[in-house]
Design a protein around this motif. Sequence first.
Motif, PDB file in Angstrom:
ATOM      1  N   GLU A 437       0.824  -1.210   0.000  1.00  0.00           N
ATOM      2  CA  GLU A 437       0.000   0.000   0.000  1.00  0.00           C
ATOM      3  C   GLU A 437       0.857   1.259   0.000  1.00  0.00           C
ATOM      4  N   MET A 438       0.479   2.217  -0.840  1.00  0.00           N
ATOM      5  CA  MET A 438       1.147   3.500  -0.910  1.00  0.00           C
ATOM      6  C   MET A 438       0.142   4.606  -0.614  1.00  0.00           C
ATOM      7  N   VAL A 439       0.524   5.507   0.269  1.00  0.00           N
ATOM      8  CA  VAL A 439      -0.308   6.672   0.563  1.00  0.00           C
ATOM      9  C   VAL A 439       0.565   7.920   0.471  1.00  0.00           C
ATOM     10  N   VAL A 440       0.052   8.952  -0.185  1.00  0.00           N
ATOM     11  CA  VAL A 440       0.733  10.246  -0.219  1.00  0.00           C
ATOM     12  C   VAL A 440       0.442  10.928   1.111  1.00  0.00           C
ATOM     13  N   THR A 441       1.453  11.045   1.957  1.00  0.00           N
ATOM     14  CA  THR A 441       1.252  11.592   3.297  1.00  0.00           C
ATOM     15  C   THR A 441       1.533  13.082   3.396  1.00  0.00           C
ATOM     16  N   LYS A 442       2.175  13.634   2.364  1.00  0.00           N
ATOM     17  CA  LYS A 442       2.449  15.067   2.345  1.00  0.00           C
ATOM     18  C   LYS A 442       2.509  15.530   0.910  1.00  0.00           C
ATOM     19  N   ARG A 443       1.933  16.714   0.657  1.00  0.00           N
ATOM     20  CA  ARG A 443       1.901  17.276  -0.684  1.00  0.00           C
ATOM     21  C   ARG A 443       2.460  18.695  -0.674  1.00  0.00           C
ATOM     22  N   THR A 444       2.786  19.193  -1.842  1.00  0.00           N
ATOM     23  CA  THR A 444       3.205  20.588  -1.992  1.00  0.00           C
ATOM     24  C   THR A 444       2.239  21.295  -2.923  1.00  0.00           C
ATOM     25  N   GLU A 445       2.105  22.593  -2.758  1.00  0.00           N
ATOM     26  CA  GLU A 445       1.223  23.358  -3.625  1.00  0.00           C
ATOM     27  C   GLU A 445       1.891  23.691  -4.951  1.00  0.00           C
ATOM     28  N   GLU A 446       3.219  23.762  -4.956  1.00  0.00           N
ATOM     29  CA  GLU A 446       3.956  24.078  -6.167  1.00  0.00           C
ATOM     30  C   GLU A 446       4.980  22.988  -6.460  1.00  0.00           C
ATOM     31  N   ARG A 447       5.322  22.867  -7.726  1.00  0.00           N
ATOM     32  CA  ARG A 447       6.351  21.901  -8.102  1.00  0.00           C
ATOM     33  C   ARG A 447       7.717  22.385  -7.618  1.00  0.00           C
ATOM     34  N   PRO A 448       8.602  21.460  -7.244  1.00  0.00           N
ATOM     35  CA  PRO A 448       9.962  21.868  -6.870  1.00  0.00           C
ATOM     36  C   PRO A 448      10.726  22.366  -8.088  1.00  0.00           C
ATOM     37  N   SER A 449      11.793  23.107  -7.842  1.00  0.00           N
ATOM     38  CA  SER A 449      12.598  23.670  -8.922  1.00  0.00           C
ATOM     39  C   SER A 449      13.979  23.027  -8.941  1.00  0.00           C
ATOM     40  N   TRP A 450      14.431  22.675 -10.125  1.00  0.00           N
ATOM     41  CA  TRP A 450      15.715  21.996 -10.305  1.00  0.00           C
ATOM     42  C   TRP A 450      16.872  22.939  -9.977  1.00  0.00           C
ATOM     43  N   ASP A 451      17.872  22.457  -9.227  1.00  0.00           N
ATOM     44  CA  ASP A 451      19.035  23.303  -8.928  1.00  0.00           C
ATOM     45  C   ASP A 451      20.343  22.523  -8.884  1.00  0.00           C
ATOM     46  N   TRP A 452      20.349  21.311  -9.461  1.00  0.00           N
ATOM     47  CA  TRP A 452      21.614  20.567  -9.594  1.00  0.00           C
ATOM     48  C   TRP A 452      22.446  21.240 -10.693  1.00  0.00           C
ATOM     49  N   PRO A 453      23.720  21.542 -10.457  1.00  0.00           N
ATOM     50  CA  PRO A 453      24.545  22.273 -11.444  1.00  0.00           C
ATOM     51  C   PRO A 453      24.970  21.383 -12.613  1.00  0.00           C
ATOM     52  N   MET A 454      24.022  20.998 -13.450  1.00  0.00           N
ATOM     53  CA  MET A 454      24.303  20.083 -14.559  1.00  0.00           C
ATOM     54  C   MET A 454      25.269  20.682 -15.577  1.00  0.00           C
ATOM     55  N   ASN A 455      25.196  21.995 -15.785  1.00  0.00           N
ATOM     56  CA  ASN A 455      26.013  22.632 -16.827  1.00  0.00           C
ATOM     57  C   ASN A 455      27.261  23.304 -16.273  1.00  0.00           C
ATOM     58  N   ALA A 456      27.627  22.955 -15.058  1.00  0.00           N
ATOM     59  CA  ALA A 456      28.837  23.539 -14.466  1.00  0.00           C
ATOM     60  C   ALA A 456      30.078  23.052 -15.208  1.00  0.00           C
ATOM     61  N   ARG A 457      31.146  23.829 -15.123  1.00  0.00           N
ATOM     62  CA  ARG A 457      32.405  23.421 -15.735  1.00  0.00           C
ATOM     63  C   ARG A 457      32.989  22.213 -15.000  1.00  0.00           C
ATOM     64  N   LYS A 458      33.740  21.416 -15.717  1.00  0.00           N
ATOM     65  CA  LYS A 458      34.303  20.196 -15.147  1.00  0.00           C
ATOM     66  C   LYS A 458      35.072  20.469 -13.864  1.00  0.00           C
ATOM     67  N   GLU A 459      35.816  21.583 -13.838  1.00  0.00           N
ATOM     68  CA  GLU A 459      36.623  21.890 -12.654  1.00  0.00           C
ATOM     69  C   GLU A 459      35.764  22.266 -11.450  1.00  0.00           C
ATOM     70  N   GLU A 460      34.469  22.477 -11.662  1.00  0.00           N
ATOM     71  CA  GLU A 460      33.589  22.820 -10.549  1.00  0.00           C
ATOM     72  C   GLU A 460      32.998  21.582  -9.891  1.00  0.00           C
ATOM     73  N   GLY A 461      33.259  20.413 -10.449  1.00  0.00           N
ATOM     74  CA  GLY A 461      32.796  19.194  -9.816  1.00  0.00           C
ATOM     75  C   GLY A 461      33.524  18.945  -8.511  1.00  0.00           C
ATOM     76  N   ARG A 462      32.960  18.114  -7.662  1.00  0.00           N
ATOM     77  CA  ARG A 462      33.605  17.844  -6.373  1.00  0.00           C
ATOM     78  C   ARG A 462      33.317  16.424  -5.896  1.00  0.00           C
ATOM     79  N   TYR A 463      34.147  15.998  -4.933  1.00  0.00           N
ATOM     80  CA  TYR A 463      33.996  14.699  -4.298  1.00  0.00           C
ATOM     81  C   TYR A 463      33.120  14.821  -3.049  1.00  0.00           C
ATOM     82  N   TYR A 464      32.661  13.679  -2.573  1.00  0.00           N
ATOM     83  CA  TYR A 464      31.946  13.597  -1.308  1.00  0.00           C
ATOM     84  C   TYR A 464      32.867  14.028  -0.168  1.00  0.00           C
ATOM     85  N   ARG A 465      32.332  14.790   0.768  1.00  0.00           N
ATOM     86  CA  ARG A 465      33.114  15.238   1.924  1.00  0.00           C
ATOM     87  C   ARG A 465      32.933  14.262   3.073  1.00  0.00           C
ATOM     88  N   TYR A 466      33.899  13.407   3.258  1.00  0.00           N
ATOM     89  CA  TYR A 466      33.804  12.386   4.315  1.00  0.00           C
ATOM     90  C   TYR A 466      33.958  13.018   5.697  1.00  0.00           C
TER      91      TYR A 466
END
Length: 466
Positions: A437-466
Amino acid sequence: MGLAPATDEELGTIPPYDWGGNMDCKHITEAAATDTLRRETGRCGGTAIETPMTARLRFTLEKNKPWVRSPHYCTKQGAQSYADRGQEYAVMGLDQDLREATRKALRSAIEWLGAEKGLDRSEAYMLCSVAGDLKIVQAVDMPHYGVLYIYPVKALCGIRLDNSEVGGQGLQYDRTFMIGRVEPNGDLIKIQGSKTAECALFQQRIVNYSLRISYNRPEAPLVAYDKIQDTELEFPLEPETDNLERAEINLHQSLVSAYRMGAKYDDWFTACFGFKTALLYIGQERRPVLATCPGTAGRGGPEVDWLTFSDCAPLLVTTEASLRNVCTRVASGQVDMLKFRPNIVVDGAQEWDEDFWAALSLNGKPAVLLTKLCNRCTSLNIDYRTGRFGTGEQGQILKLLMKDRRVDEGFKYAPVFGRYGFLDNGVEGLSISVGDEMVVTKRTEERPSWDWPMNARKEEGRYYRY
């Protein structure tokens, strides 16, 4: 309302059960008597007109009626459409399968006629056939988890599952391997469907904790024949990494130092793709999440969430209803869900409603937080039979969605299908099965907005901070 079930299991309140509960039967009205209680208004979908009211109820405990295995009710004299027929007695059959629900109702009617009217089972069965009315009072497809998929080697064809363990990095064994294209300078470039349609020619299956991969050579070959293409590649799902060489891979600016599986595996994929490749395993390494994820901040810190080789989140959730909408846009009416590469497919929801979901439960317990929308690329246009981008209607799926599904303000040039998700705060892991069974327990009034830096320059990439 309904009787307390004889179980310690946590049950959802939306579907009706044999002991009553949320039954939608318009025939149970004022002065009607029922052996379990209900809610009114017949329904065939998730939407209904709800009516606030104040009710006065009388409860009577009736003992020694073992034949009452499901809700029974009796209409009052002259009620609704029964005005010219007098009082009627009804039994209900409740089940996800309509045929089984019919059988339950018939069995209950036969038992009632035997216990209350003294008929033997044969007589009761014949009476039901000639004098009984069979009515479907509700046929709501309760939202549930309908299909599960994993993709152990990223970008290759998925494996359909009936059940799976789910951890912080998604379904078990999902996207823990990926293939890199080896550049002349030795750099590895990610291989993904949007640029390498031939990924659709590789089938994966799990056998005894090993992964087996086969190559489906198309009728119109993409590369020169090599006998290695007729073999099946096999390797453990969780290989030892002590003696494996390390290699950096950049996946959407989220960097990781992964493990190269070795020449045997590289050579097999090279023979099938026709260019030099390397098979990578993530092991215990981690990729950082570069997007903001509303709802996950309470986990304890910015780097608590991390990824394997999944694109931007551990889980991708889609719905059958939205796929049906896509199918109406092509002449054949056929579009395979595998084109959208989900992990979890929800059935019983309404089309595009997932755009506004924020949290989902699993069998009544917190399960998944939905974060970003999934913006789509040319991988939707792949013809899985040929390993090429389609030339007919199957090569137009992305364009057809462009018309009305560019709904992400943060990524306006790509259509949306599906939602990215993480385990809910405080949920370390869970077991999921088809039909849960699946139930939607929380909703939003507006759609979320994308903010992952997909078009960033290669040198702007980074590793996980352990």
